[in-house]
Design a protein around this motif. Sequence first.
Motif, mmCIF file in Angstrom:
data_model
loop_
_atom_site.group_PDB
_atom_site.id
_atom_site.type_symbol
_atom_site.label_atom_id
_atom_site.label_comp_id
_atom_site.label_asym_id
_atom_site.label_seq_id
_atom_site.Cartn_x
_atom_site.Cartn_y
_atom_site.Cartn_z
ATOM 1 N N ARG A 6 -3.176 13.109 15.987
ATOM 2 C CA ARG A 6 -2.850 11.720 16.311
ATOM 3 C C ARG A 6 -3.122 10.761 15.158
ATOM 4 N NH1 ARG A 6 -7.520 12.674 19.508
ATOM 5 N NH2 ARG A 6 -9.326 11.379 18.985
ATOM 6 N N PHE A 7 -3.871 11.228 14.131
ATOM 7 C CA PHE A 7 -4.137 10.363 12.979
ATOM 8 C C PHE A 7 -3.163 10.620 11.828
ATOM 9 C CE2 PHE A 7 -8.381 10.561 15.001
ATOM 10 C CZ PHE A 7 -8.571 9.205 15.205
ATOM 11 N N SER A 8 -2.221 11.547 12.010
ATOM 12 C CA SER A 8 -1.400 12.002 10.881
ATOM 13 C C SER A 8 -0.437 10.941 10.373
ATOM 14 C CB SER A 8 -0.623 13.261 11.278
ATOM 15 O OG SER A 8 0.242 12.987 12.378
ATOM 16 N N ASP A 9 -0.030 10.001 11.223
ATOM 17 C CA ASP A 9 0.957 9.026 10.773
ATOM 18 C C ASP A 9 0.372 7.650 10.524
ATOM 19 O OD1 ASP A 9 0.450 8.321 13.380
ATOM 20 O OD2 ASP A 9 2.549 7.984 13.928
ATOM 21 N N LEU A 10 -0.953 7.556 10.398
ATOM 22 C CA LEU A 10 -1.565 6.276 10.091
ATOM 23 C C LEU A 10 -1.257 5.872 8.657
ATOM 24 C CD1 LEU A 10 -5.071 6.523 11.774
ATOM 25 C CD2 LEU A 10 -3.177 5.072 12.468
ATOM 26 N N PRO A 11 -1.170 4.569 8.379
ATOM 27 C CA PRO A 11 -0.928 4.126 7.008
ATOM 28 C C PRO A 11 -2.104 4.478 6.103
ATOM 29 C CG PRO A 11 -1.488 2.265 8.425
ATOM 30 C CD PRO A 11 -1.297 3.442 9.326
ATOM 31 N N ALA A 12 -1.797 4.710 4.827
ATOM 32 C CA ALA A 12 -2.858 5.019 3.870
ATOM 33 C C ALA A 12 -3.790 3.824 3.715
ATOM 34 C CB ALA A 12 -2.233 5.380 2.520
ATOM 35 N N ALA A 13 -5.064 4.115 3.421
ATOM 36 C CA ALA A 13 -6.043 3.049 3.242
ATOM 37 C C ALA A 13 -5.601 2.123 2.114
ATOM 38 C CB ALA A 13 -7.414 3.636 2.948
ATOM 39 N N THR A 14 -5.736 0.828 2.353
ATOM 40 C CA THR A 14 -5.150 -0.179 1.458
ATOM 41 C C THR A 14 -5.745 -0.155 0.065
ATOM 42 O OG1 THR A 14 -4.668 -1.613 3.333
ATOM 43 C CG2 THR A 14 -4.760 -2.647 1.168
ATOM 44 N N TRP A 15 -7.083 -0.232 -0.026
ATOM 45 C CA TRP A 15 -7.680 -0.489 -1.347
ATOM 46 C C TRP A 15 -7.636 0.715 -2.278
ATOM 47 C CZ3 TRP A 15 -6.985 -5.208 -1.510
ATOM 48 C CH2 TRP A 15 -7.207 -6.021 -0.403
ATOM 49 N N PRO A 16 -7.864 1.960 -1.821
ATOM 50 C CA PRO A 16 -7.645 3.093 -2.734
ATOM 51 C C PRO A 16 -6.192 3.172 -3.218
ATOM 52 C CG PRO A 16 -8.953 3.784 -0.854
ATOM 53 C CD PRO A 16 -8.467 2.402 -0.552
ATOM 54 N N LEU A 18 -4.168 0.621 -3.634
ATOM 55 C CA LEU A 18 -3.955 -0.431 -4.624
ATOM 56 C C LEU A 18 -4.587 -0.055 -5.960
ATOM 57 C CD1 LEU A 18 -2.884 -3.290 -5.241
ATOM 58 C CD2 LEU A 18 -5.137 -4.156 -4.555
ATOM 59 N N ARG A 19 -5.794 0.515 -5.918
ATOM 60 C CA ARG A 19 -6.447 0.925 -7.173
ATOM 61 C C ARG A 19 -5.593 1.943 -7.919
ATOM 62 N NH1 ARG A 19 -11.222 0.354 -4.023
ATOM 63 N NH2 ARG A 19 -11.153 2.549 -3.410
ATOM 64 N N ALA A 20 -5.007 2.863 -7.197
ATOM 65 C CA ALA A 20 -4.153 3.865 -7.834
ATOM 66 C C ALA A 20 -2.908 3.214 -8.440
ATOM 67 C CB ALA A 20 -3.753 4.938 -6.824
ATOM 68 N N LEU A 21 -2.322 2.257 -7.732
ATOM 69 C CA LEU A 21 -1.118 1.584 -8.224
ATOM 70 C C LEU A 21 -1.392 0.830 -9.515
ATOM 71 C CD1 LEU A 21 1.884 0.673 -7.592
ATOM 72 C CD2 LEU A 21 0.847 -1.376 -6.577
ATOM 73 N N LEU A 22 -2.534 0.155 -9.571
ATOM 74 C CA LEU A 22 -2.845 -0.699 -10.723
ATOM 75 C C LEU A 22 -3.741 -0.005 -11.743
ATOM 76 C CD1 LEU A 22 -3.351 -4.178 -8.990
ATOM 77 C CD2 LEU A 22 -1.254 -3.119 -9.858
ATOM 78 N N ASP A 23 -3.762 1.318 -11.711
ATOM 79 C CA ASP A 23 -4.547 2.080 -12.689
ATOM 80 C C ASP A 23 -3.756 2.216 -13.992
ATOM 81 O OD1 ASP A 23 -6.555 3.553 -13.830
ATOM 82 O OD2 ASP A 23 -5.943 5.448 -12.890
ATOM 83 N N VAL A 24 -3.376 1.067 -14.511
ATOM 84 C CA VAL A 24 -2.636 0.981 -15.773
ATOM 85 C C VAL A 24 -3.246 -0.170 -16.559
ATOM 86 C CG1 VAL A 24 -0.463 1.947 -14.916
ATOM 87 C CG2 VAL A 24 -0.899 -0.497 -14.656
ATOM 88 N N PRO A 25 -3.155 -0.141 -17.893
ATOM 89 C CA PRO A 25 -3.775 -1.215 -18.685
ATOM 90 C C PRO A 25 -3.023 -2.533 -18.552
ATOM 91 C CG PRO A 25 -2.580 0.311 -20.107
ATOM 92 C CD PRO A 25 -2.588 0.922 -18.733
ATOM 93 N N THR A 26 -3.760 -3.619 -18.775
ATOM 94 C CA THR A 26 -3.155 -4.950 -18.817
ATOM 95 C C THR A 26 -3.308 -5.515 -20.217
ATOM 96 O OG1 THR A 26 -3.238 -7.200 -17.923
ATOM 97 C CG2 THR A 26 -5.319 -5.996 -18.007
ATOM 98 N N THR A 334 6.482 -3.174 -7.325
ATOM 99 C CA THR A 334 6.976 -3.477 -8.675
ATOM 100 C C THR A 334 6.430 -4.822 -9.165
ATOM 101 O OG1 THR A 334 9.004 -2.232 -8.252
ATOM 102 C CG2 THR A 334 9.050 -3.807 -10.069
ATOM 103 N N ALA A 335 6.429 -5.814 -8.276
ATOM 104 C CA ALA A 335 5.923 -7.133 -8.651
ATOM 105 C C ALA A 335 4.437 -7.084 -8.963
ATOM 106 C CB ALA A 335 6.199 -8.126 -7.522
ATOM 107 N N ALA A 336 3.662 -6.347 -8.160
ATOM 108 C CA ALA A 336 2.214 -6.268 -8.375
ATOM 109 C C ALA A 336 1.896 -5.611 -9.718
ATOM 110 C CB ALA A 336 1.556 -5.508 -7.231
ATOM 111 N N VAL A 337 2.598 -4.545 -10.057
ATOM 112 C CA VAL A 337 2.361 -3.861 -11.337
ATOM 113 C C VAL A 337 2.752 -4.771 -12.506
ATOM 114 C CG1 VAL A 337 3.053 -1.924 -12.796
ATOM 115 C CG2 VAL A 337 2.577 -1.551 -10.363
#
Length: 391
Positions: A6-16, A18-26, A334-337
């Motif tokens: 019953r937990f298989s279709d829950l959305p992924a945790a937000t903050w991990p 986001l950290r993965a998405l923005l794990d690029v240099p600025t 795309t906008a966040a990155v």
Amino acid sequence: MVFPERFSDLPAATWPRLRALLDVPTQASETINMTIGEPRHAFPAFVGDILADNLAGFAKYPDNYGTPSLLDAIGGFLGRRYGLDVPNDQILALNGTREGLYNAAMALCREEKNGQPVILTPNPFYQVYAVAARSVGAKPVYVPATVESGHLPDFHALSADMLDRTAIAYVCSPANPQGAVADVDYWRNLIALAEKHDFIIFADECYSEIYRDTPPPGALQTAREMGADPERVLIFHSLSKRSNLPGLRSGFCAGGPQSIARLRMLRAFAGAPLPEPLQAVAAAAWNDEAHVVANRALYHRKYEIADRIFADLEGYHAPQAGFFLWLPVDDGETAAVKLWQETGVRVLPGAYLSQDANGENPGKTYIRVAMVAPEEELQRGLTLIRRCLFG
């Protein structure tokens, strides 16, 4: 270890995510975090003194449901704010409203209602709603809260069969992330729908004290005026936003006597009451309105900054309340990155607050921007967003 299906279709945790998405240099020399809704205004000056005066309370087990002084203070707030007379046994002090929003489903969701029960949640939504639904074996149904519906879920669009299976409907007003406010007519219509199909409304009103001009009406207030079933509505409030005390972990829920009794029973076995020195601080915060008025004035200035920067942006909807901007973009990730790499500003892709439903994700073409930073930092961040994403 095998986890329940019953937990298989829950959305992924937000903050991990986001950290993965923005794990690029600025390339920016300064970074501005506008992701998390953690208030950064000053909390009331009396907090330290009251905490120090009550340190002896750490030496004993805290009152499980709330000290009489805290429950009196909460009742006083409900009276001043909504004209409600709520007895102490219809209030439960919470160790943060997240606890209450989750445990209320545990305590009150039916095990069966015309088959597997349904729990309705706005989409976008606070993820606790969906996790609570899955935890009690209910089916979460994500009801779009889009510009077409005024950024509030249109529960009337659901089929009668779906509504007859509904055990609970979560509603957030003022809404996170869109800042929309449910007016009296919205509450009246929803409460009438709940009466017709016999489900409970969980009204998440954590942002109720941050608004532009008119105080948002309350769900319990409206239900009482209508003469609805006393068990029809449960409200949830917090000191995190009202008093800038997210670390205090103090909130409350209030509702019908049977609902609160069941929540208190669950608290006796599975809850975590707030330590009594913190309950003393919370009581003082609920009793004081001066710091709330001052806090709201700071947000008024932030609304003005945002309106000035984005007023001519197509699709910009100035928030009625709360402290988030819900800005339209082509693609939120795309906008966040792009923002992070080019300007050092961190925002949250709207899809991370939403769930795919009927082949669409209502948050995919938005970013959420938290307006919690000091004014000068906020203006810099919003200006960078405008220039980078919108020209």
